[in-house]
Design a protein around this motif. Structure first.
Motif, PDB file in Angstrom:
ATOM      1  N   TRP A  23       0.851  -1.187   0.000  1.00 51.16           N
ATOM      2  CA  TRP A  23       0.000   0.000   0.000  1.00 51.16           C
ATOM      3  C   TRP A  23       0.886   1.236   0.000  1.00 51.16           C
ATOM      4  O   TRP A  23       1.895   1.286   0.716  1.00 51.16           O
ATOM      5  CB  TRP A  23      -0.878   0.020   1.240  1.00 51.16           C
TER       6      TRP A  23
ATOM      7  N   ASP B  87      -2.330  12.853  -2.230  1.00 54.99           N
ATOM      8  CA  ASP B  87      -2.870  14.166  -1.903  1.00 54.99           C
ATOM      9  C   ASP B  87      -2.032  15.218  -2.623  1.00 54.99           C
ATOM     10  O   ASP B  87      -0.974  14.915  -3.169  1.00 54.99           O
ATOM     11  CB  ASP B  87      -2.966  14.368  -0.388  1.00 54.99           C
TER      12      ASP B  87
ATOM     13  N   PHE C 197      -7.867   2.985  -9.661  1.00 56.05           N
ATOM     14  CA  PHE C 197      -9.054   2.570  -8.932  1.00 56.05           C
ATOM     15  C   PHE C 197     -10.051   1.879  -9.848  1.00 56.05           C
ATOM     16  O   PHE C 197     -10.695   0.940  -9.434  1.00 56.05           O
ATOM     17  CB  PHE C 197      -9.690   3.755  -8.203  1.00 56.05           C
TER      18      PHE C 197
ATOM     19  N   THR D 245       3.459   8.049  -9.440  1.00 55.24           N
ATOM     20  CA  THR D 245       2.238   7.268  -9.687  1.00 55.24           C
ATOM     21  C   THR D 245       2.434   6.326 -10.871  1.00 55.24           C
ATOM     22  O   THR D 245       1.855   5.245 -10.887  1.00 55.24           O
ATOM     23  CB  THR D 245       1.005   8.175  -9.909  1.00 55.24           C
TER      24      THR D 245
ATOM     25  N   PHE E 152       1.023   5.671  -0.052  1.00 51.27           N
ATOM     26  CA  PHE E 152       0.476   7.016  -0.009  1.00 51.27           C
ATOM     27  C   PHE E 152       1.492   7.928  -0.679  1.00 51.27           C
ATOM     28  O   PHE E 152       2.645   7.996  -0.249  1.00 51.27           O
ATOM     29  CB  PHE E 152       0.235   7.471   1.431  1.00 51.27           C
TER      30      PHE E 152
ATOM     31  N   ALA F  67      -4.348   7.820 -10.940  1.00 50.93           N
ATOM     32  CA  ALA F  67      -5.024   7.298  -9.750  1.00 50.93           C
ATOM     33  C   ALA F  67      -6.426   6.826 -10.119  1.00 50.93           C
ATOM     34  O   ALA F  67      -6.871   5.774  -9.654  1.00 50.93           O
ATOM     35  CB  ALA F  67      -5.079   8.355  -8.658  1.00 50.93           C
TER      36      ALA F  67
ATOM     37  N   ALA G 292      -2.983   5.853  -2.691  1.00 53.74           N
ATOM     38  CA  ALA G 292      -3.694   7.071  -2.296  1.00 53.74           C
ATOM     39  C   ALA G 292      -2.742   8.240  -2.514  1.00 53.74           C
ATOM     40  O   ALA G 292      -1.523   8.073  -2.477  1.00 53.74           O
ATOM     41  CB  ALA G 292      -4.104   6.986  -0.829  1.00 53.74           C
TER      42      ALA G 292
END
Length: 173
Positions: free
Chosen positions: A118, A145, A169, A133, A120, A165, A143
């Motif tokens: 996982w 931001d 998903f 990414t 971030f 992203a 995830a």
């Protein structure tokens, strides 16, 4: 939650923040998305950090992470100034007064070999965020931001991050 928790990684910024407001002023205090995420996540799981930091910020990072379940093998210490961010607080909100992000001109993001857990991806300059990414298109959970000032300043790269992203998903469903 899976039987064996997946490996957790943060790729983001290490910053020296200067901020003033109604409660006082801090000058060149350790901050950044990778720092805050790693400190919080390490309370519940081990976390790996991928980020650039200048020699002028490396000692602060080492002190903040000392004794925590934070792997800093992916922290790249560069011979350039650490990312700087300035803000002023008004009415409970930070007003961005600018940043010095030339460290990203000297940093090439890289992931730990074989990492598929996982991730971030914290706020950082959008071109590097988009690069990350792309590198992370195979992970199990992604995830991200972003800072509004970066999104407004570099919309094409910011849209790349959102597009990747979004594809991630959609592909996972």
């Amino acid at each position: 939650m899976p039987d064996k928790p997946p490996d957790l990684l943060v790729a983001g910024s290490v910053a020296l923040d200067t901020r003033d407001g109604p409660f006082g002023k801090v000058r060149e205090t350790l901050g950044g998305s990778a720092v805050y995420f790693a400190l919080a996540a390490s309370l519940i799981a081990p976390v790996k950090v991928v980020a650039p930091v200048g020699k002028d910020g490396a000692k602060s990072v080492a002190q903040a992470f000392s004794g925590r379940r934070i792997d800093i093998d992916g922290l790249q210490i560069l011979d350039v100034p650490t990312y700087r961010w300035k803000a002023h607080q008004e009415h409970g909100r930070n007003v961005d007064l600018g940043s010095k992000d030339s460290i990203y001109d000297h940093w090439t993001p890289s992931m730990p070999e074989g990492f598929d857990g996982w991730v971030f991806v914290g706020s950082m300059r959008p071109d590097r965020q988009a690069e990350l990414t792309e590198l992370l298109s195979h992970v199990r959970l992604l995830a991200a931001d972003a800072m509004l000032s970066y999104v407004q300043a570099r919309p094409p790269e910011a849209r790349d991050v959102l597009r990747r992203a979004g594809r991630f998903f959609c592909d996972q469903e």
